[in-house]
Design a protein around this motif. Structure first.
Motif: not given
Length: 317
Positions: A216, A304, A306, A308
């Motif tokens: 992140v 931002t 993120i 995964y």
């Protein structure tokens, strides 16, 4: 790039950076992406144009296998991805320079200087870049114990007492002890041209990490980074993609605690998404094409990433 397909070789494509770079560069229709890795079980082989298994970068047969691939695939550009690859390529280039026209990396002397944390700290102090204090004797805790040469943060430990120090010190070899810095960690992604000039940089907060890489990460504006960049430029030694981490110390100064002679292993995607396409600009530099300096638009502050996991499935029989 107004030319026929450019054949690009990516090394160590099985890691997170290799996955991102192979996906990102595959978007460009004028590129043919060839990847290598020491493991057969890597996701990028499913979408790259060609994939080959090779020995580990430190193996004596690594470049023998690589030369065959380079000739067969008519490789125009080579992009080493990991620190281990950089170690191998810098050493190889110091011997015969046969890949010089196909890549943009620092010479072996500069790479070794900056890859070793102790010599890097000392050099940065010489050119006016603040770094953590190297500790010769533990007087108070916490302190940081880290390997002098390593990738990521797997061999970096926060030491809170003498028992922990003795335990981790016994497990580790070739380490340094440095002061502990509190506060937010930031990464700066940079690209330097062949003459050592910086073509742009992006500052981002490392909000959550996994294995040393940010999962992140958020674009931030931090005063003082431009001064560090100017000092790096003044050396005329920094070439290609690099990144460094810093914290803001108790005096309000930026303190650089890590420097990497490669792409960042975590938050590079948010930098690219911000418009600073370091991988593609690197290709242009290697091919001697005109590259404009990049400056971040204020609209990207706060953007931002993120990260995964995503699964792929293959038959392994």
């Amino acid at each position: 790039m107004e030319r026929n397909k450019v054949n690009v070789l990516l090394t160590s494509v099985g890691g997170s950076t290799g996955v991102f770079l192979s996906k990102h560069l595959k978007k460009y229709s004028n590129l043919k992406i060839i990847g290598v890795d020491m493991s057969e079980l890597v996701a990028p082989k499913l979408w790259m144009d060609k994939f080959y298994t090779v020995p580990a970068a430190g193996d004596k047969e690594y470049f023998e296998k690589l030369d065959i691939i380079i000739e067969k695939e008519k490789i125009d550009v080579i992009i080493p991805i990991t620190s281990y690859d950089m170690n191998a390529f810098c050493a190889e280039e110091a011997q015969d320079g046969k890949y010089k026209e196909k890549m943009l990396i620092m010479n072996e002397e500069t790479h070794k200087l900056l890859h070793n944390k102790k010599s890097c700290y000392q050099y940065f102090e010489e050119i006016g870049i603040k770094t953590p204090q190297i500790i010769s004797e533990v007087i108070k805790f916490p302190v940081i114990l880290k390997a002098t040469e390593d990738s990521g943060s797997k061999n970096t430990f926060i030491i809170n007492n003498l028992k922990e120090y003795e335990y981790y010190k016994a497990k580790s070899q070739d380490t340094i002890l440095v002061e502990y810095l509190e506060g937010t960690e930031y990464t700066v992604d940079c690209l330097f041209d062949k003459t050592g000039n910086c073509l742009g940089y992006n500052v981002r907060e490392r909000r959550k990490m996994n294995g040393g890489g940010a999962v992140v990460s958020t674009n931030r504006e931090v005063n003082g980074v431009d001064d560090i960049i100017k000092k790096l430029e003044s050396t005329k030694r920094i070439k290609g993609p690099v990144n460094f981490q810093f914290k803001i110390d108790k005096t309000g100064e930026l303190c650089v605690f890590d420097f990497n002679t490669r792409f960042a292993s975590g938050g590079l995607p948010v930098t690219v998404e911000s418009g600073f396409d370091i991988p593609y600009m690197l290709l242009q530099l290697i091919l001697d094409e005109k590259v404009e300096k990049w400056k971040r638009d204020s609209k990207s502050i706060g953007l931002t990433m993120i990260r995964y996991f995503e699964e792929v499935y293959v038959h392994d029989r």
